[in-house]
Design an enzyme around this catalytic site. Structure first.
Site, PDB file in Angstrom:
ATOM      1  N   SER A 120      49.666  41.622  36.034  1.00 25.69           N
ATOM      2  CA  SER A 120      49.171  42.689  35.184  1.00 25.69           C
ATOM      3  C   SER A 120      49.238  44.030  35.901  1.00 25.69           C
ATOM      4  CB  SER A 120      47.730  42.389  34.767  1.00 25.69           C
ATOM      5  OG  SER A 120      46.952  42.061  35.916  1.00 25.69           O
ATOM      6  N   ARG A 121      48.575  45.018  35.307  1.00 25.54           N
ATOM      7  CA  ARG A 121      48.546  46.376  35.852  1.00 25.54           C
ATOM      8  C   ARG A 121      47.247  47.043  35.435  1.00 25.54           C
ATOM      9  NH1 ARG A 121      53.351  50.607  34.378  1.00 25.54           N
ATOM     10  NH2 ARG A 121      52.143  52.541  34.368  1.00 25.54           N
TER      11      ARG A 121
END
Length: 237
Positions: A206-207
């Site tokens: 993810s980010r």
């Protein structure tokens, strides 16, 4: 709700209690969201009987999930005005960009730091500053690779607006990635959070983007590794 970080100056235990604390410190606790992912393969391993390959596969899967959902203790810096990294990972972008439209903050570009989390990083998110949660918004979207610049705009995301005691606003955005299909956010509007509190989790790559007030001097560079709840991204004036 959010788990509190270990506060600076916490007294140390001695004797047997100290030994127990050392053992606990070497084995990070598990985030509650990971319990089903660990319990199911463990149950399969127990029920495998004489089928060794099934037992081994179950134990290996449980161990991998326990590693992914690990929830280590962190100690935030004891300095006023600091903004800490909301996640472990590698800084992918240090730039300016408009905050998520769903927060209603306008389209003025703000300083931004984007942190990319690989599947090997700790995947819990931590509060970058102490403050009140003013808004939490989920936005459906695509599931492109989180390390792409356009992921901030087109991927599924969960945005949270925090307001500090001095009235400054910080936005932190959880962004789903190519493998991440589930964003968990435990924070609710009106919650009072402390810097370093755990407030959410993104499953499997993810980010996390952090937006700062105009004029904030950022203290990090692309390619730098961050430790969630500890690495200082900026100091608010």
């Amino acid at each position: 709700m959010a788990r509190r970080p270990t506060p600076p100056g916490t007294p140390e235990t001695t004797g047997v209690g100290h030994v127990v604390d050392l053992v606990r410190a070497s084995i990070p606790p598990l985030h509650p969201a990971g319990l089903p992912f660990v319990a199911v393969p463990l149950a399969v391993a127990v029920a495998a009987g004489k089928r060794k390959w099934v037992r081994r596969a179950g134990l290996a899967t449980a161990a991998a999930c326990a590693g992914f959902f690990r929830h280590p203790n962190r100690v935030p810096p004891n300095r006023p005005g600091v903004v800490v990294a909301p996640a472990d990972g590698e800084i992918a972008l240090v730039d300016t960009a408009s905050p998520p439209a769903e927060l209603g903050l306008g389209d003025q570009p703000l300083p931004r730091v984007s942190i990319f989390l690989s599947v090997l990083d700790v995947h819990v998110q931590r509060t970058p500053v102490s403050g009140v949660v003013r808004e939490v918004r989920h936005q459906s979207g695509q599931f492109r690779s989180a390390d792409l610049p356009e992921a901030s705009a087109v991927n599924e995301r969960n945005s949270m607006l925090l307001e500090t005691q001095s009235g400054q606003q910080i936005v932190v955005v959880q962004i789903a990635g190519l493998l991440a299909r589930r964003i968990v956010c435990d924070a609710r509007v009106g919650d009072v959070l402390t810097i370093g509190d755990t407030y959410g989790l993104i499953r499997f790559g993810s980010r996390v983007d952090t937006y700062f007030p105009v004029g904030t001097e950022l203290l990090v560079q692309p390619g730098q590794r961050t430790i969630g709840g500890e690495t200082v991204l900026a100091t608010l004036s």
